[in-house]
Design an enzyme around this catalytic site. Structure first.
Site, PDB file in Angstrom:
ATOM      1  N   GLU A 114       1.648  -7.718   8.485  1.00  0.00           N
ATOM      2  CA  GLU A 114       2.121  -6.269   8.467  1.00  0.00           C
ATOM      3  C   GLU A 114       3.095  -5.936   7.394  1.00  0.00           C
ATOM      4  O   GLU A 114       3.267  -4.745   7.182  1.00  0.00           O
ATOM      5  CB  GLU A 114       2.903  -5.915   9.714  1.00  0.00           C
ATOM      6  CG  GLU A 114       1.702  -5.824  10.930  1.00  0.00           C
ATOM      7  CD  GLU A 114       0.638  -4.938  10.432  1.00  0.00           C
ATOM      8  OE1 GLU A 114       0.725  -3.997  10.237  1.00  0.00           O
ATOM      9  OE2 GLU A 114      -0.370  -5.419  11.081  1.00  0.00           O
ATOM     10  N   ARG A 123      -3.559  -8.368 -21.189  1.00  0.00           N
ATOM     11  CA  ARG A 123      -4.299  -7.999 -22.289  1.00  0.00           C
ATOM     12  C   ARG A 123      -3.479  -6.987 -23.079  1.00  0.00           C
ATOM     13  O   ARG A 123      -3.945  -6.538 -23.997  1.00  0.00           O
ATOM     14  CB  ARG A 123      -5.559  -7.475 -21.924  1.00  0.00           C
ATOM     15  CG  ARG A 123      -5.752  -6.355 -20.770  1.00  0.00           C
ATOM     16  CD  ARG A 123      -6.804  -6.114 -20.137  1.00  0.00           C
ATOM     17  NE  ARG A 123      -8.011  -6.257 -21.177  1.00  0.00           N
ATOM     18  CZ  ARG A 123      -8.372  -4.985 -21.839  1.00  0.00           C
ATOM     19  NH1 ARG A 123      -7.561  -4.108 -21.659  1.00  0.00           N
ATOM     20  NH2 ARG A 123      -9.256  -5.208 -22.715  1.00  0.00           N
ATOM     21  N   PRO A 159       1.071  -1.079   0.141  1.00  0.00           N
ATOM     22  CA  PRO A 159      -0.181  -0.056  -0.068  1.00  0.00           C
ATOM     23  C   PRO A 159       0.866   1.349   0.040  1.00  0.00           C
ATOM     24  O   PRO A 159       0.486   2.328  -0.286  1.00  0.00           O
ATOM     25  CB  PRO A 159      -0.943  -0.043   1.334  1.00  0.00           C
ATOM     26  CG  PRO A 159      -0.207  -1.189   2.085  1.00  0.00           C
ATOM     27  CD  PRO A 159       0.690  -2.104   1.149  1.00  0.00           C
ATOM     28  N   ASP A 173      -9.080   1.464 -25.153  1.00  0.00           N
ATOM     29  CA  ASP A 173      -9.740   1.158 -23.810  1.00  0.00           C
ATOM     30  C   ASP A 173      -9.616   2.544 -23.044  1.00  0.00           C
ATOM     31  O   ASP A 173      -8.797   3.372 -23.494  1.00  0.00           O
ATOM     32  CB  ASP A 173      -8.971   0.222 -23.205  1.00  0.00           C
ATOM     33  CG  ASP A 173      -9.478  -1.506 -23.251  1.00  0.00           C
ATOM     34  OD1 ASP A 173     -10.508  -1.288 -23.716  1.00  0.00           O
ATOM     35  OD2 ASP A 173      -8.613  -2.063 -23.156  1.00  0.00           O
TER      36      ASP A 173
HETATM   37  N1  SAM Z   1       0.829  -2.678   7.419  1.00  0.00           N
HETATM   38  C1  SAM Z   1       0.843  -2.386   6.091  1.00  0.00           C
HETATM   39  C2  SAM Z   1       0.768  -0.941   6.004  1.00  0.00           C
HETATM   40  O1  SAM Z   1      -0.117  -0.457   6.844  1.00  0.00           O
HETATM   41  O2  SAM Z   1       1.024  -0.442   5.015  1.00  0.00           O
HETATM   42  C3  SAM Z   1      -0.363  -3.168   5.341  1.00  0.00           C
HETATM   43  C4  SAM Z   1       0.006  -4.737   5.382  1.00  0.00           C
HETATM   44  S1  SAM Z   1      -1.166  -5.278   4.473  1.00  0.00           S
HETATM   45  C5  SAM Z   1      -2.295  -5.975   5.740  1.00  0.00           C
HETATM   46  C6  SAM Z   1      -0.498  -6.900   3.869  1.00  0.00           C
HETATM   47  C7  SAM Z   1      -0.111  -6.918   2.521  1.00  0.00           C
HETATM   48  O3  SAM Z   1      -1.074  -6.877   1.560  1.00  0.00           O
HETATM   49  C8  SAM Z   1       1.044  -5.883   2.161  1.00  0.00           C
HETATM   50  O4  SAM Z   1       2.423  -6.216   2.494  1.00  0.00           O
HETATM   51  C9  SAM Z   1       0.888  -5.956   0.673  1.00  0.00           C
HETATM   52  O5  SAM Z   1       1.709  -6.961  -0.114  1.00  0.00           O
HETATM   53  C10 SAM Z   1      -0.790  -6.169   0.358  1.00  0.00           C
HETATM   54  N2  SAM Z   1      -1.443  -5.018   0.130  1.00  0.00           N
HETATM   55  C11 SAM Z   1      -2.243  -4.351   0.964  1.00  0.00           C
HETATM   56  N3  SAM Z   1      -2.926  -3.385   0.348  1.00  0.00           N
HETATM   57  C12 SAM Z   1      -2.355  -3.341  -0.699  1.00  0.00           C
HETATM   58  C13 SAM Z   1      -2.572  -2.246  -1.739  1.00  0.00           C
HETATM   59  N4  SAM Z   1      -3.313  -1.202  -1.787  1.00  0.00           N
HETATM   60  N5  SAM Z   1      -1.846  -2.516  -2.808  1.00  0.00           N
HETATM   61  C14 SAM Z   1      -0.859  -3.425  -3.107  1.00  0.00           C
HETATM   62  N6  SAM Z   1      -0.688  -4.472  -2.061  1.00  0.00           N
HETATM   63  C15 SAM Z   1      -1.366  -4.481  -1.037  1.00  0.00           C
END
Ligand code: SAM
Length: 258
Positions: free
Chosen positions: A115, A153, A88, A168
């Protein structure tokens, strides 16, 4: 192109890979997908892939050693590869990112859980971090599948001749125009007459105006990167939309300068 997914939940990928265009691309050998179970690279008795965070705090963190070993095994010598961590806190994944990443032979997608992953793994092995949006998922698997789906795609020969990514939304710089199929009237709502006119120029004009109107309403930010041809500018001017487009671009530019 080869897509490698590094995950502790390999079963997650079974169903999505068996449907639609992805399945066809796999069956036709246009892409190869390999799923790597990070747990298989954990060397301790309990095959642990996560541990408590140093310094305290909630949740667990993915350990760097199994991730690194799994990644080394996924790499194929001689291929131009890119290692992407889904996160994220990453840069926003967009159509442009998808287009750029098709320039590699191998994309290694690291799916975090808990996490997230130990920072030292990211620092040593990850080329870029990508986020699919401003929300937090439970894991990177869905995000990695989004990346695969958007990219597949764009790869040569994946879409059939009746399908195309060129027009697209986002590819052409605008949101796509509205679309209709049979019946001609549905619950009292008729399809625009121009679509039955047989006049290709009129249809193209109608669709351009729809695209621009929709983009103005929903995503005016896209317009600043858009270059219209002189013919398109003329159509927009005649429809009274050119001034609105220019005002939207101007507003975005002054917003950027703030
Ligand atoms: N503790 C982290 C934070 O607050 O930024 C969030 C961890 S999340 C619960 C677990 C995993 O989900 C991340 O390590 C990532 O690989 C994935 N993930 C969660 N949200 C994402 C997003 N918006 N885009 C891409 N990967 C995401």
């Amino acid at each position: 192109m080869i897509f490698d997914f590094l995950t502790i939940f390999p079963e997650f990928f079974v169903s999505p890979l068996q449907e639609g265009i992805i399945r066809r691309a796999l069956n036709d050998g246009k892409v190869e997908v390999r799923i790597h179970n990070i747990r298989e690279y954990a060397t301790d008795r309990h095959r642990m892939t996560d541990d408590r965070p140093f310094g305290g705090g909630e949740g667990m963190v993915m350990k760097p050693e199994p991730l690194a070993a799994c990644l080394q095994s996924a790499r194929t010598a001689g291929l131009r590869s890119r290692v992407v961590l889904l996160s994220p806190v990453g840069q926003r994944f967009t159509q442009r990112t998808a287009e750029r990443l098709t320039g590699y032979d191998q994309l290694i997608l690291v799916c975090g859980r808990y996490e997230g992953v130990d920072e030292r793994f990211r620092e040593r092995y990850v080329d870029e971090e990508l986020s699919i949006g401003d929300y937090v998922l439970t894991g990177g698997e869905l995000a990695a599948l989004v990346v695969l789906d958007a990219m597949i795609r764009l790869l040569p020969g994946v879409l059939g001749c009746g399908e195309s990514a060129v027009n697209d939304s986002f590819s052409c710089g605008l949101l796509k125009h509205r679309q209709y199929t049979r019946p001609r009237v549905f619950e009292g709502m008729a399809v625009p007459d121009v679509l039955f006119s047989g006049d290709h120029a009129a249809v193209a004009r109608h669709r351009l105006l729809e695209s621009v109107t929709l983009t103005l309403q929903r995503r005016p930010d896209l317009l600043s990167a858009m270059t219209f041809t002189p013919a398109e500018r003329k159509i927009l001017r005649q429809a009274g939309l050119l001034a609105q487009v220019e005002a939207a671009v101007e507003a975005m530019t002054s917003e950027d300068l703030k």
